[in-house]
Design an enzyme around this catalytic site. Structure first.
Site, mmCIF file in Angstrom:
data_model
loop_
_atom_site.group_PDB
_atom_site.id
_atom_site.type_symbol
_atom_site.label_atom_id
_atom_site.label_comp_id
_atom_site.label_asym_id
_atom_site.label_seq_id
_atom_site.Cartn_x
_atom_site.Cartn_y
_atom_site.Cartn_z
ATOM 1 N N THR A 70 0.851 -1.196 0.000
ATOM 2 C CA THR A 70 0.000 0.000 0.000
ATOM 3 C C THR A 70 0.886 1.246 0.000
ATOM 4 O O THR A 70 0.697 2.161 -0.806
ATOM 5 C CB THR A 70 -0.938 -0.008 1.227
ATOM 6 O OG1 THR A 70 -1.802 -1.146 1.117
ATOM 7 C CG2 THR A 70 -1.775 1.255 1.300
ATOM 8 N N ASN A 151 -5.608 -9.797 -7.759
ATOM 9 C CA ASN A 151 -5.727 -10.479 -6.462
ATOM 10 C C ASN A 151 -7.071 -11.158 -6.249
ATOM 11 O O ASN A 151 -7.199 -12.014 -5.385
ATOM 12 C CB ASN A 151 -5.464 -9.491 -5.325
ATOM 13 C CG ASN A 151 -6.322 -8.250 -5.424
ATOM 14 O OD1 ASN A 151 -6.309 -7.546 -6.430
ATOM 15 N ND2 ASN A 151 -7.081 -7.980 -4.389
ATOM 16 N N GLN A 179 0.778 -10.023 -6.236
ATOM 17 C CA GLN A 179 0.284 -11.405 -6.324
ATOM 18 C C GLN A 179 1.090 -12.247 -7.316
ATOM 19 O O GLN A 179 0.785 -13.421 -7.525
ATOM 20 C CB GLN A 179 -1.200 -11.422 -6.725
ATOM 21 C CG GLN A 179 -2.116 -10.708 -5.738
ATOM 22 C CD GLN A 179 -2.301 -11.450 -4.413
ATOM 23 O OE1 GLN A 179 -1.904 -12.606 -4.254
ATOM 24 N NE2 GLN A 179 -2.924 -10.783 -3.449
ATOM 25 N N SER A 199 4.816 -7.191 -1.430
ATOM 26 C CA SER A 199 4.487 -7.184 -0.015
ATOM 27 C C SER A 199 4.907 -8.514 0.614
ATOM 28 O O SER A 199 4.510 -9.575 0.133
ATOM 29 C CB SER A 199 2.978 -6.984 0.111
ATOM 30 O OG SER A 199 2.619 -6.956 1.466
ATOM 31 N N GLY A 200 5.696 -8.438 1.684
ATOM 32 C CA GLY A 200 6.230 -9.645 2.309
ATOM 33 C C GLY A 200 5.191 -10.675 2.713
ATOM 34 O O GLY A 200 5.397 -11.880 2.553
ATOM 35 N N HIS A 201 4.043 -10.189 3.217
ATOM 36 C CA HIS A 201 3.099 -11.174 3.777
ATOM 37 C C HIS A 201 2.390 -12.018 2.730
ATOM 38 O O HIS A 201 1.690 -12.972 3.067
ATOM 39 C CB HIS A 201 2.105 -10.505 4.740
ATOM 40 C CG HIS A 201 1.047 -9.652 4.142
ATOM 41 N ND1 HIS A 201 -0.243 -10.083 3.997
ATOM 42 C CD2 HIS A 201 1.074 -8.380 3.685
ATOM 43 C CE1 HIS A 201 -0.973 -9.085 3.483
ATOM 44 N NE2 HIS A 201 -0.192 -8.054 3.289
ATOM 45 N N THR A 240 14.599 4.650 11.189
ATOM 46 C CA THR A 240 15.465 3.499 11.434
ATOM 47 C C THR A 240 14.884 2.268 10.752
ATOM 48 O O THR A 240 13.698 1.972 10.898
ATOM 49 C CB THR A 240 15.632 3.269 12.950
ATOM 50 O OG1 THR A 240 16.110 4.483 13.523
ATOM 51 C CG2 THR A 240 16.612 2.142 13.241
ATOM 52 N N CYS A 328 -9.527 -7.126 1.398
ATOM 53 C CA CYS A 328 -9.441 -5.689 1.637
ATOM 54 C C CYS A 328 -10.803 -5.022 1.529
ATOM 55 O O CYS A 328 -11.031 -3.984 2.117
ATOM 56 C CB CYS A 328 -8.486 -5.048 0.642
ATOM 57 S SG CYS A 328 -6.909 -5.877 0.620
HETATM 58 N N1 PMP Z 1 -1.849 -4.927 -4.171
HETATM 59 C C1 PMP Z 1 -2.419 -6.137 -4.252
HETATM 60 C C2 PMP Z 1 -2.667 -6.743 -5.598
HETATM 61 C C3 PMP Z 1 -2.780 -6.827 -3.093
HETATM 62 O O1 PMP Z 1 -3.353 -8.034 -3.184
HETATM 63 C C4 PMP Z 1 -2.523 -6.228 -1.833
HETATM 64 C C5 PMP Z 1 -2.900 -6.943 -0.538
HETATM 65 N N2 PMP Z 1 -4.249 -7.335 -0.498
HETATM 66 C C6 PMP Z 1 -1.924 -4.963 -1.796
HETATM 67 C C7 PMP Z 1 -1.598 -4.346 -2.984
HETATM 68 C C8 PMP Z 1 -1.643 -4.255 -0.496
HETATM 69 O O2 PMP Z 1 -0.563 -4.835 0.152
HETATM 70 P P1 PMP Z 1 -0.227 -4.542 1.689
HETATM 71 O O3 PMP Z 1 -1.104 -5.449 2.475
HETATM 72 O O4 PMP Z 1 1.213 -4.890 1.828
HETATM 73 O O5 PMP Z 1 -0.454 -3.104 1.938
#
Ligand code: PMP
Length: 384
Positions: A70, A151, A179, A199-201, A240, A328
């Site tokens: 984001t 996504n 994705q 995005s790491g997660h 930091t 989201c």
């Molecule tokens: N772009 C896409 C295509 C996503 O699927 C997501 C997460 N749902 C994001 C951006 C946002 O990522 P983050 O959770 O790291 O802010």
């Protein structure tokens, strides 16, 4: 528990937890400190940056660590829009209509600041056409943006083709690759784009860490600083550095890259298995998106006549986790903007579609459980 929502987020791998813990406990110095503990932390950061850049195939100087995609999408789009306008190049942007809210809402904000945005919808076959991006462009166009993999439906967009054309036209080109990282068998090294994010997660690192790669086609297009302060991240994003998570994310990408081929095969196999099983249950369904350009790890299914909300409740009761649309926007009652773009006016379809997404730990047994609960639900509905 059956987890089928990897597109929302993914579990952190134990090896990544170990790496993070080690940095937290042993290498906790501030990388800006000049004594050994600080220098060690700096080394850890430099190594993580180099490893990460090597896997992506980009120059480590073009890589910025952020809090997630984001932030990266906000940063890249706002910087490039404002830079191009300052350079007198124009104020018009062309975007796919199925972008994540972290792109769409930035564009909306830019519109409030005098920029103009044209949105490209998929054509009747579900594809995004270069010719539509070209036709929407005008004398004041400055940039294009499109995601690599959607996504919600898993559609793969023609970003190479778009990027090449954008480059030739002198536009910036931003790509949300969230994705795609760890799910496509192509390298990002030669991707013609001025910026891309991840995005790491989404690849088994923690939440709250991500990256931006910024590599402008024209050197006049400098990246505007996001945060002013102590000068970290080449003075573009002060503060930091979160070294434990940066090192953890770099390790997660390294691990992911190591078994990418095997995981891709596994997901292709799981996709076939899912559709075979769906066919055998006799459930009336259709796949949403672009079946000709489909990532193997995200599937969006229209279960005709069955509201997604009912499916999700039954699945939740059975300990099976998946989504309707994207997580989201799941908190809102708004129908998915992505499904609306693909299927205008088909309200039933918007309400009756679910997303199932795979990760490294997903097995056929998980799909069996999903099919079992779905079959029972359909059976009960038919008896009523
Ligand atoms: N772009 C896409 C295509 C996503 O699927 C997501 C997460 N749902 C994001 C951006 C946002 O990522 P983050 O959770 O790291 O802010």
């Amino acid at each position: 528990m059956v987890y089928l929502d990897y597109a929302a987020t993914s579990p952190v791998r134990p090896e990544v937890v170990t790496k993070i813990q080690q940095v937290l406990q042993e290498n906790y110095g501030n990388p800006s400190s000049t004594y050994r503990l600080g220098k060690n932390a700096k080394m850890e950061l430099m190594q993580a940056r180099q490893d990460f850049a090597n896997i992506l195939g980009v120059d480590s100087h073009s890589l910025y660590f952020t809090s997630g995609a984001t932030e990266s999408n906000n940063w890249a789009l706002r910087s490039q829009a404002h830079q191009a306008r300052k350079l007198g190049l124009g104020n018009h942007i062309v975007a796919s209509a199925i972008e994540h809210p972290s792109v769409k809402n930035v564009l909306k904000h830019l519109e409030s600041q005098g920029f103009e945005v044209s949105y490209i919808n998929p054509d009747a076959s579900g594809q995004f056409k270069l010719t539509d991006f070209q036709a929407a462009s005008k004398a004041n166009t400055i940039g294009w943006t499109a995601m690599a993999v959607n996504n919600e439906v898993g559609a793969i967009l023609p970003i190479r083709e778009l990027g090449q054309a954008a480059k030739e036209l002198g536009y910036w080109f931003h790509v949300d690759t969230v994705q795609a990282i760890g799910h496509l068998d192509w390298s990002f090294a030669d991707l013609p784009c001025t910026s891309f994010v991840g995005s790491g997660h989404k690849f088994q690192a923690p939440k709250g860490i991500g990256f931006l790669v910024y590599q402008p086609f024209q050197k006049e297009m400098v990246l505007e600083p996001l945060l002013y302060g102590g000068g970290q991240e080449a003075s573009k994003r002060s503060g930091t550095e979160n070294i434990p998570y940066i090192a953890g994310m770099s390790h997660a990408l390294t691990l992911m890259q190591a078994d990418l081929d095997q995981v891709l095969k596994q997901h292709q196999d799981l996709s076939r298995y899912l559709f075979d099983q769906m066919d055998q249950t006799g459930i009336d369904y259709e796949s949403n998106g672009d079946s000709d350009h489909q990532a193997a790890h995200i599937h969006n299914l229209w279960l005709k006549g069955i509201p997604a909300s009912q499916v999700l409740i039954q699945m939740d009761l059975a300990g099976i986790y998946l989504s309707a649309g994207s997580a989201c926007s799941a908190g809102s009652i708004q129908p998915s903007a992505v499904l609306q773009a693909y299927y205008p006016g088909q309200e039933d379809r918007w309400q009756e579609s679910i997303r199932i997404s795979f990760g490294r730990e997903t097995s056929r047994a998980d799909i069996d459980q999903f099919i079992k609960v779905l079959s029972e639900l359909v059976h009960r509905k038919r008896q009523k």
